[in-house]
Design a protein around this motif. Sequence first.
Motif, mmCIF file in Angstrom:
data_model
loop_
_atom_site.group_PDB
_atom_site.id
_atom_site.type_symbol
_atom_site.label_atom_id
_atom_site.label_comp_id
_atom_site.label_asym_id
_atom_site.label_seq_id
_atom_site.Cartn_x
_atom_site.Cartn_y
_atom_site.Cartn_z
ATOM 1 N N TYR A 1 0.816 -1.207 0.000
ATOM 2 C CA TYR A 1 0.000 0.000 0.000
ATOM 3 C C TYR A 1 0.853 1.262 0.000
ATOM 4 N N LEU B 1 0.525 5.151 1.085
ATOM 5 C CA LEU B 1 -0.238 6.105 1.880
ATOM 6 C C LEU B 1 0.218 7.502 1.498
ATOM 7 N N THR C 1 3.427 0.710 3.241
ATOM 8 C CA THR C 1 3.172 -0.278 4.275
ATOM 9 C C THR C 1 2.900 -1.630 3.627
ATOM 10 N N ARG D 1 -2.609 -3.908 5.192
ATOM 11 C CA ARG D 1 -3.697 -2.935 5.186
ATOM 12 C C ARG D 1 -4.049 -2.444 6.593
ATOM 13 N N ILE E 1 -2.677 0.848 8.096
ATOM 14 C CA ILE E 1 -3.223 2.140 7.678
ATOM 15 C C ILE E 1 -4.017 2.779 8.816
ATOM 16 N N GLU E 2 -4.624 1.957 9.628
ATOM 17 C CA GLU E 2 -5.466 2.449 10.721
ATOM 18 C C GLU E 2 -4.690 3.254 11.752
ATOM 19 N N TYR F 1 -2.861 5.773 11.219
ATOM 20 C CA TYR F 1 -2.716 7.166 10.782
ATOM 21 C C TYR F 1 -4.014 7.933 11.007
ATOM 22 N N LYS G 1 -6.717 10.667 9.999
ATOM 23 C CA LYS G 1 -7.178 11.126 8.690
ATOM 24 C C LYS G 1 -7.236 12.647 8.606
ATOM 25 N N LEU H 1 -3.280 11.456 7.155
ATOM 26 C CA LEU H 1 -3.544 10.597 6.008
ATOM 27 C C LEU H 1 -4.615 11.215 5.118
ATOM 28 N N ALA I 1 -5.111 6.275 0.761
ATOM 29 C CA ALA I 1 -4.267 5.083 0.696
ATOM 30 C C ALA I 1 -4.671 4.297 -0.543
#
Length: 83
Positions: free
Chosen positions: A32, A34, A49, A52, A55-56, A58, A60, A70, A73
């Motif tokens: 991914y 980002l 990364t 998946r 990603i959480e 970061y 938003k 973020l 992504a």
Amino acid sequence: MFDSPDFPQSLDEALFDSWLEIGRSSKIPYGYLLIVWDEIEGKYLPFFTEKRNEIEGYEKYGDSPARQLLVAAYDLYSESRVV
């Protein structure tokens, strides 16, 4: 990209494409890309990364006063937006 009032500035498509290529060609098996807005530097930064669920971690854009937020992504291989 990001040509709307919801984002701080637009992102050049060629730069975005180069980030995808960097992630794909890495020896680390990233999955991914980002795209993060840095409030202090006033520009977008790429982060990569493998999973998946990472990603959480970061915050938003628009939801927090943090320095790096973020914006989006993308899956490196399908190029589909996942966030």
